[in-house]
Design a protein around this motif. Structure first.
Motif, PDB file in Angstrom:
ATOM      1  N   ARG A 113      -5.775  19.221  32.128  1.00  7.32           N
ATOM      2  CA  ARG A 113      -5.503  19.669  30.798  1.00  7.32           C
ATOM      3  C   ARG A 113      -5.369  18.622  29.589  1.00  7.32           C
ATOM      4  O   ARG A 113      -5.171  18.858  28.637  1.00  7.32           O
ATOM      5  N   PHE A 114      -5.499  17.292  30.017  1.00  7.51           N
ATOM      6  CA  PHE A 114      -5.453  16.213  29.166  1.00  7.51           C
ATOM      7  C   PHE A 114      -6.611  15.174  29.643  1.00  7.51           C
ATOM      8  O   PHE A 114      -7.223  15.351  30.612  1.00  7.51           O
ATOM      9  N   ASP A 115      -6.769  14.468  28.742  1.00 10.41           N
ATOM     10  CA  ASP A 115      -7.900  13.398  29.100  1.00 10.41           C
ATOM     11  C   ASP A 115      -7.180  11.942  29.569  1.00 10.41           C
ATOM     12  O   ASP A 115      -6.149  11.574  29.065  1.00 10.41           O
ATOM     13  N   VAL A 159       2.499  17.162  31.410  1.00 11.54           N
ATOM     14  CA  VAL A 159       1.278  17.167  31.234  1.00 11.54           C
ATOM     15  C   VAL A 159       0.720  18.052  29.955  1.00 11.54           C
ATOM     16  O   VAL A 159      -0.136  17.612  29.199  1.00 11.54           O
ATOM     17  N   LEU A 160       1.338  19.032  29.561  1.00 11.72           N
ATOM     18  CA  LEU A 160       1.042  19.863  28.445  1.00 11.72           C
ATOM     19  C   LEU A 160       1.261  19.165  27.145  1.00 11.72           C
ATOM     20  O   LEU A 160       0.655  19.295  26.311  1.00 11.72           O
ATOM     21  N   ARG A 187       1.223  16.084  26.994  1.00 10.77           N
ATOM     22  CA  ARG A 187       0.253  14.782  26.471  1.00 10.77           C
ATOM     23  C   ARG A 187      -1.041  15.563  26.160  1.00 10.77           C
ATOM     24  O   ARG A 187      -1.598  15.019  25.255  1.00 10.77           O
ATOM     25  N   ALA A 188      -1.344  16.587  26.720  1.00 10.08           N
ATOM     26  CA  ALA A 188      -2.612  17.475  26.430  1.00 10.08           C
ATOM     27  C   ALA A 188      -2.518  17.664  24.853  1.00 10.08           C
ATOM     28  O   ALA A 188      -3.445  17.552  24.041  1.00 10.08           O
ATOM     29  N   GLN A 236      -3.100  14.714  22.766  1.00 17.19           N
ATOM     30  CA  GLN A 236      -4.461  14.218  22.763  1.00 17.19           C
ATOM     31  C   GLN A 236      -5.174  14.882  21.891  1.00 17.19           C
ATOM     32  O   GLN A 236      -6.009  14.418  20.865  1.00 17.19           O
ATOM     33  N   LEU A 237      -5.236  16.500  21.844  1.00 13.27           N
ATOM     34  CA  LEU A 237      -6.165  17.254  21.254  1.00 13.27           C
ATOM     35  C   LEU A 237      -5.686  17.251  19.718  1.00 13.27           C
ATOM     36  O   LEU A 237      -6.559  17.313  18.977  1.00 13.27           O
ATOM     37  N   TRP A 286       0.385  28.241  25.378  1.00 15.80           N
ATOM     38  CA  TRP A 286      -0.881  27.227  25.413  1.00 15.80           C
ATOM     39  C   TRP A 286      -1.979  27.800  24.899  1.00 15.80           C
ATOM     40  O   TRP A 286      -2.911  26.803  24.464  1.00 15.80           O
ATOM     41  N   THR A 315      -5.397  25.184  22.312  1.00 13.36           N
ATOM     42  CA  THR A 315      -6.510  24.965  23.020  1.00 13.36           C
ATOM     43  C   THR A 315      -7.615  24.512  21.607  1.00 13.36           C
ATOM     44  O   THR A 315      -7.425  25.272  20.506  1.00 13.36           O
TER      45      THR A 315
END
Length: 422
Positions: free
Chosen positions: A88-90, A126-127, A129-130, A133-134, A231, A235
Motif C-alpha cells: 500500500r506504499f511505495d 503501513v497505512l 506511510r502510504a 507518500q500519496l 482507507w 486512495t
C-alpha cells in the motif's frame, strides 16, 4: 538429492560424524547450490528481517529487487510482482523496513537472497506511510491547492449524497436537511464506503452524481472508523474523482479528529456528515429573516429616494415658475424690439451723416463727368464696329462707321477723309 555415498546433501552437510579418513565426497556446483537452497528453505523458512533498503530497482515485469542492509551485513532481496501488488506504499531508497521473507539461494549465481512476501515500514504504520507518500505525490500535482477549489452555491436546487444507503451518515444528512431546509430534493447515489474495491465504487458514484438533474452540490459522507475502515477515502482513484467531479463537493468523512485525502481534495471539508449537510444547506428560517430584513431595508431606501425625488421635483417646479418659457419668450421679445428700435435710430443717423458725404461726392463726380464736358460743346467719337474711342484721325479710314455722342443725343456718321490739324 543424494550424494555418491547414498546420503542426502542435507544429511551430509549436517552430519559431523564422518571420519576424517573417509574418502571426501565431491559435489557438483549445481548439487551443492540446490542442496543449500533446500536446506535454507527447510531449516530456516520464513523469517522477519529488518534493515535499510538500498540499490532499489523495479523491472519491467513488475518485480522489485533491492538490498537489505545494516551496519553488520547485507542481503539481496526479491519482491515479486504478485506479492508486491498488495503493497500500500511505495518502497524508497534508504527506507527502514522489516520484511517477511523466505531465506533462499539464487541458484544461477549462488547468491544468498530473501524472497519477500510482506514489507512494513519501521517506526511508522503501513497505512500511515502510504497516506503520507500519496499525500506528498498528489499534493505536488496541485490536487489539494485551495486555488482550484470551487465555492458552494448559496441556495442549491438539490443535493447529491454519495454514501452507503444503509449507514448512519445518510440518516444524519437527511435529518439535518429536514431541519435546515425542508423540502429540498436529496438524491442518494449509493456506494460501498469500506472494503476492497470500495474506492472504485466511490469514484464511479462521484462521476454518476453529476448526471442527476437538479443537483448543484455533492456530499461525500460516511461515519467514523479506524484508518483501515476509512482507507478508501485515502486512495488516488477517489482523490482524482473528487477533483474531476463537475460539481462542488463537500467531504464529511468520519469524526472530527479524522482526516482523509478526500477531505484535502474536496471543495469544502466538514468534520462530520451532519456538519457537511449544515455547510451545504442554508437554514431556511435564517434565510426568511434575512429576506424580510432586506425587504425592509429596500423599502426604506425606496421611501428615502421618493422623498428626495419629491423635494427635487418641487425645487424644479419652482424654478420653472420663475423661469417659465412664456415669460422668457416675452422678455426676449421686448429686448428684441428695443434692439430693433435702437438699430433703426443708428441707421437713420448713419444715413444722414453719409447722405451729405454722398451728395458732396456726387457733385465732385458730376463736375468731372464727361457729360458735363459734352454740355460745353464737345463730343465723343467711337468706331462703329467695335466701339473703340477715337482719339486720333489715324484710327479712322474713309468709309468707317462712326458713333458720335453729344450732350443730348447719339449721331451715326461715315468717315470721308481726315485732315491733319496744325
Amino acid at each position: 538429492m543424494t550424494s555418491r555415498s547414498g546420503r542426502t546433501v542435507d544429511e551430509a552437510m549436517t552430519d559431523p560424524s564422518s571420519p576424517a579418513t573417509q574418502e571426501p565426497h565431491v559435489y557438483r556446483v549445481g548439487e551443492l547450490v540446490v542442496g543449500l537452497r533446500r536446506l535454507l528453505e527447510d531449516r530456516v523458512g520464513r523469517v522477519w528481517v529488518s534493515g535499510e533498503i538500498s540499490n532499489l530497482h523495479e523491472a519491467r515485469s513488475g518485480h522489485r529487487y533491492f538490498t537489505l542492509k545494516d551496519d553488520e551485513g547485507q542481503l539481496r532481496a526479491a519482491f515479486f510482482r504478485g506479492a508486491a501488488r498488495t503493497l500500500r506504499f511505495d518502497l524508497e531508497e534508504g527506507m527502514e523496513v522489516r520484511v517477511y521473507a523466505e531465506v533462499s539461494l539464487y541458484e544461477a549465481r549462488g547468491d544468498l537472497q530473501l524472497i519477500v512476501r510482506e514489507v512494513e515500514p519501521v517506526g511508522q504504520g503501513v497505512l500511515q506511510r502510504a497516506f503520507e507518500q500519496l499525500k506528498a505525490r498528489l499534493g505536488a500535482e496541485g490536487l489539494f491547492d485551495e486555488a482550484r477549489k470551487r465555492p458552494l452555491p448559496a441556495i442549491p436546487r438539490g443535493v447529491g449524497i454519495v454514501t452507503s444507503e444503509t449507514g448512519a451518515a445518510v440518516r444524519d444528512v437527511v435529518r439535518v436537511a429536514s431541519d435546515r431546509f425542508p423540502g429540498i430534493p436529496l438524491r442518494i447515489v449509493p456506494t460501498r464506503v469500506q472494503g476492497d474495491g470500495s474506492e472504485d465504487e466511490i469514484a464511479a458514484a462521484l462521476g454518476d452524481v453529476a448526471d442527476v438533474p437538479g443537483i448543484d452540490v455533492v456530499l461525500l459522507v460516511r461515519g467514523g472508523g479506524s484508518l483501515e475502515d476509512l482507507w478508501a477515502f485515502n486512495t488516488e482513484v477517489v482523490v482524482r474523482a473528487l477533483v474531476n467531479c463537475p460539481l462542488p463537493v463537500v467531504s464529511g468523512v468520519g469524526h472530527e479528529v479524522d482526516f482523509t485525502l478526500a477531505d484535502a481534495a474536496a471543495d469544502a471539508r466538514a468534520a462530520t456528515p451532519s456538519a457537511a449537510a449544515a455547510l451545504a444547506l442554508p437554514e431556511r428560517e435564517t434565510l426568511v429573516e434575512t429576506f424580510e430584513h432586506q425587504v425592509e431595508r429596500l423599502l426604506a431606501v425606496m421611501r428615502a429616494e421618493l422623498e428626495r425625488a419629491r423635494a427635487s421635483f418641487d425645487r424644479q417646479a419652482e424654478g420653472l415658475r420663475q423661469w417659465a418659457p412664456a415669460a422668457q419668450v416675452q422678455a426676449q421679445r421686448e429686448r428684441w424690439r428695443a434692439a430693433v428700435r435702437a438699430l433703426r435710430g443708428e441707421i437713420a443717423v448713419h444715413q444722414r451723416r453719409h447722405g451729405a458725404r454722398l451728395a458732396e461726392a456726387a457733385a465732385r463726380l458730376d463736375s468731372l463727368s464727361p457729360l458735363s464736358v459734352l454740355d460745353r460743346g464737345y463730343a465723343l467719337v467711337r468706331r462703329g464696329d467695335d466701339g473703340t474711342l477715337v482719339r486720333r484721325a489715324s484710327q479712322v479710314s474713309p468709309g468707317d462707321a462712326l458713333s458720335i455722342r453729344v450732350a443730348d443725343a447719339r449721331i451715326t456718321a461715315t468717315a470721308v477723309r481726315s485732315d491733319e490739324v496744325e
